[in-house]
Design an enzyme around this catalytic site. Structure first.
Site, PDB file in Angstrom:
ATOM      1  N   LYS A  28      -6.232 -30.966 -67.698  1.00 39.36           N
ATOM      2  CA  LYS A  28      -5.918 -32.313 -67.027  1.00 39.36           C
ATOM      3  C   LYS A  28      -6.389 -33.454 -67.815  1.00 39.36           C
ATOM      4  O   LYS A  28      -7.385 -33.202 -68.511  1.00 39.36           O
ATOM      5  CB  LYS A  28      -6.515 -32.309 -65.499  1.00 39.36           C
ATOM      6  CG  LYS A  28      -5.489 -33.219 -64.738  1.00 39.36           C
ATOM      7  CD  LYS A  28      -4.458 -32.494 -63.953  1.00 39.36           C
ATOM      8  CE  LYS A  28      -3.747 -33.551 -62.862  1.00 39.36           C
ATOM      9  NZ  LYS A  28      -2.848 -32.912 -62.331  1.00 39.36           N
ATOM     10  N   GLY A  65       3.997 -38.944 -44.214  1.00 35.94           N
ATOM     11  CA  GLY A  65       4.522 -39.015 -45.580  1.00 35.94           C
ATOM     12  C   GLY A  65       5.861 -38.733 -45.946  1.00 35.94           C
ATOM     13  O   GLY A  65       6.161 -37.654 -46.347  1.00 35.94           O
ATOM     14  N   VAL A 106       8.865 -36.477 -52.306  1.00 32.96           N
ATOM     15  CA  VAL A 106       8.757 -35.046 -51.887  1.00 32.96           C
ATOM     16  C   VAL A 106       9.093 -34.991 -50.427  1.00 32.96           C
ATOM     17  O   VAL A 106       9.609 -34.141 -49.841  1.00 32.96           O
ATOM     18  CB  VAL A 106       7.379 -34.556 -52.274  1.00 32.96           C
ATOM     19  CG1 VAL A 106       7.301 -33.083 -51.764  1.00 32.96           C
ATOM     20  CG2 VAL A 106       7.264 -34.310 -53.792  1.00 32.96           C
TER      21      VAL A 106
END
Length: 352
Positions: free
Chosen positions: A82, A182, A186
């Site tokens: 990352k 949410g 997605v």
């Protein structure tokens, strides 16, 4: 002054931690490689207004280790890494900064592939790609993966159906009450898939336009964000913030299955045992939300659409095995998933 890369001493169990400074562009960044046992490290670049280097180090190390687990469970032939850029993504971005970051990634000579994460757009990654071949998640081109959201949603949907089979004895979603927290790219895509499968949707978000669309097009019932854990549901799909399952919310949760795209859903590791004790099946987020990195992996490996489709199906198969083992051994799904990753890594190390 030239771009400055400094190797710092990585924590035990990590392979490399690189600090990057470029005074000319203002770039301050870290690249962390947790493991390359399964292949070159892959994981997105996050831009965040960290308080300082120490906070950024903690975050990049946590995220890099998580990518090892995610990539291993998704069978991608990739290790975990990352990167983070210190700065306010709304204020501090410049093309020069991302080109400098690209040169830093290139200096690692393929040990790490980067892509978009929080605060980073495809346009930013395109700037990175001008300086390195190890930037992915790009638009266009023969293998360009573009927006990963549909792949992430499809992976969550497939895993959710596996969970429904284990919990309710059938993967039929007709009439099942699914609360989606949410409705970003997605969450909305997942809502569409669930609606098509006959689920009864309950949704919440701070985006009024997204709520109106879900209500109008998907027949969803809209609730206020603070009503999530007071609402009756069969399945909870967190697709927004992390750390929403804690000692306060879990005792209120009426769902029998938790499966969503949000990262780091458990506020503390011990919450997994609390969920198990209450008879709630939790599908670890890093397993079910791997569709995005699967999409990116297809780009890294220059694979066709069949690669992504097969890996998405593979996630669901692993969830099936994970749930069966958790039932047989009387342990949490998080503990079983962790053991599965360790077995995958140990097998790879033995074959070297």
């Amino acid at each position: 002054m030239p771009l400055n890369l400094t190797d710092e001493t990585p924590p035990q169990g990590f392979e490399r931690l690189v600090r990057i400074e470029d005074p000319e562009s203002g770039l301050r960044a870290l690249i962390c490689i947790h493991s390359t046992v399964l292949g070159p490290a892959a994981g997105g670049c996050r831009m965040w207004d960290y308080a300082g280097w120490d906070e950024a180090r903690r975050d990049v190390q946590r995220l890099a280790e998580g990518m090892t687990y995610k990539n291993a469970m998704a069978d991608l032939g990739l290790g975990g890494g990352k990167s983070v850029i210190l700065g306010d993504a709304r204020r501090d971005k410049t093309p020069q900064m991302f080109r400098a970051f690209g040169r830093a990634v290139n200096a690692l000579e393929g040990a790490y592939y980067t892509a978009e994460d929080v605060g980073i757009s495809p346009e930013d990654m395109a700037q990175v790609a001008t300086e390195t071949a190890y930037a992915v998640g790009l638009e266009g081109g023969q293998y360009g993966s573009g927006d990963p959201s549909p792949f992430t949603a499809e992976g969550v949907f497939q895993c959710l159906r596996v969970g429904v089979m284990h919990v309710f004895g059938s993967d039929d979603l007709t009439g099942r009450q699914v609360l989606i927290q949410g409705l970003g790219h997605v969450g909305m895509s997942l809502a569409e898939k669930l609606h098509a499968a006959g689920a009864s949707l309950i949704v919440t978000d701070i985006d009024k336009a997204a709520l109106a669309r879900a209500e109008r097009d998907l027949g969803a019932r809209v609730i206020a964000p603070d009503q999530v854990f007071a609402t009756q549901m069969d399945i909870f799909a967190p697709c927004a913030l992390g750390a929403i399952l804690d000692e306060t919310t879990v005792p209120q949760l009426t769902a029998k299955l938790v499966c969503g795209a949000a990262n780091n859903q458990l506020a503390q590791p011990g919450i997994a045992e609390e969920l198990r004790a209450r008879g709630i099946r939790y599908l670890p987020d890093y397993v079910v939300n791997a569709g995005g990195i699967i999409s990116v992996a297809g780009e890294i490996h220059k694979a066709g659409p069949g690669y992504r489709r097969d890996r998405l199906s593979g996630i669901a198969a692993r969830v099936d095995s994970m749930l069966a083992r958790a039932d047989k051994e009387g342990r949490t799904t998080t503990a079983i998933a962790s053991d599965m990753v360790k077995e995958i890594l140990a097998s790879a190390e033995r074959s070297v």
